[in-house]
Design a protein around this motif. Structure first.
Motif, PDB file in Angstrom:
ATOM      1  N   GLU A   5       0.843  -1.197   0.000  1.00 18.26           N
ATOM      2  CA  GLU A   5       0.000   0.000   0.000  1.00 18.26           C
ATOM      3  C   GLU A   5       0.879   1.249   0.000  1.00 18.26           C
ATOM      4  O   GLU A   5       1.842   1.333   0.763  1.00 18.26           O
ATOM      5  N   VAL A 151      -2.347   6.080  -5.277  1.00 20.92           N
ATOM      6  CA  VAL A 151      -3.550   5.302  -4.946  1.00 20.92           C
ATOM      7  C   VAL A 151      -4.175   4.766  -6.234  1.00 20.92           C
ATOM      8  O   VAL A 151      -4.560   3.599  -6.328  1.00 20.92           O
ATOM      9  N   ASN A 154      -2.013   2.028  -7.675  1.00 20.22           N
ATOM     10  CA  ASN A 154      -2.126   0.856  -6.813  1.00 20.22           C
ATOM     11  C   ASN A 154      -3.417   0.100  -7.116  1.00 20.22           C
ATOM     12  O   ASN A 154      -3.433  -1.127  -7.200  1.00 20.22           O
ATOM     13  N   LYS A 158      -3.772  -3.675  -8.534  1.00 14.33           N
ATOM     14  CA  LYS A 158      -4.591  -4.694  -7.872  1.00 14.33           C
ATOM     15  C   LYS A 158      -5.607  -5.289  -8.848  1.00 14.33           C
ATOM     16  O   LYS A 158      -5.829  -6.500  -8.851  1.00 14.33           O
TER      17      LYS A 158
END
Length: 171
Positions: A5, A151, A154, A158
């Motif tokens: 993260e 973010v 990320n 994912k």
């Protein structure tokens, strides 16, 4: 395929100050209402080019932003129905806010006029930087842009891992 993260302390604090964040397919949207204005920031993506070279004597204060060159726009819209809008096309470059151009839009969101920031006299440029600062858009905001893109990236990663995993489990 581990995923760590990203650290987003500045973004977290920014969102606690009354801003909302939405991750869309190709960009991130930050929005709030301040001073009877709707403020919408669309963070488009990282610019593929390298940032411009450092100017003589220029120092990078945050090493995380050493290669930052991110494009975003700030749109200010009055809460009065059918009013005009103002949009600033900006770059976050190594932790510094740069405004490329300023556009006005009619009430039906058609571009009315545009001026390059560099065409304004220094006093005019300072006025618009101060104006943006009233809405929280300043050099410190560049860190928020950077973290919002972390973010976003990320989430993309994912989603990619999830897609690959789903594919591999089918075989």
């Amino acid at each position: 395929l581990e995923n760590e993260e990203p650290r987003t302390d500045n973004l977290d604090d920014f969102l606690k100050s009354g801003w909302d964040m939405e991750i869309k397919p190709n960009f991130v949207v930050l929005s709030t209402r301040r001073n009877k204005m709707k403020v919408i920031v669309e963070i488009k993506s990282r610019v593929k080019d390298d940032p411009p070279p450092l100017r003589d004597g220029e120092v990078i204060e945050n090493s995380d932003l050493e290669n930052q060159f991110d494009a975003f726009s700030v749109t200010l819209e009055h809460s009065i129905p059918n009013s005009a809008m103002l949009r600033f096309d900006c770059f976050a470059t190594r932790g510094a806010l740069e405004v490329a151009e300023i556009s006005t839009f009619t009430s039906n969101k058609v571009i009315d006029s545009t001026i390059l920031m560099e065409e304004l006299e220094e006093e005019g440029q300072e006025y618009f930087f101060d104006y943006l600062e009233e809405y929280g858009i300043d050099n410190n905001f560049c860190t928020v842009v950077h973290e919002a893109l972390l973010v976003y990236e990320n989430k993309e990663y994912k989603d990619w891992i999830q897609g690959v995993t789903h594919f591999l489990r089918q075989h």
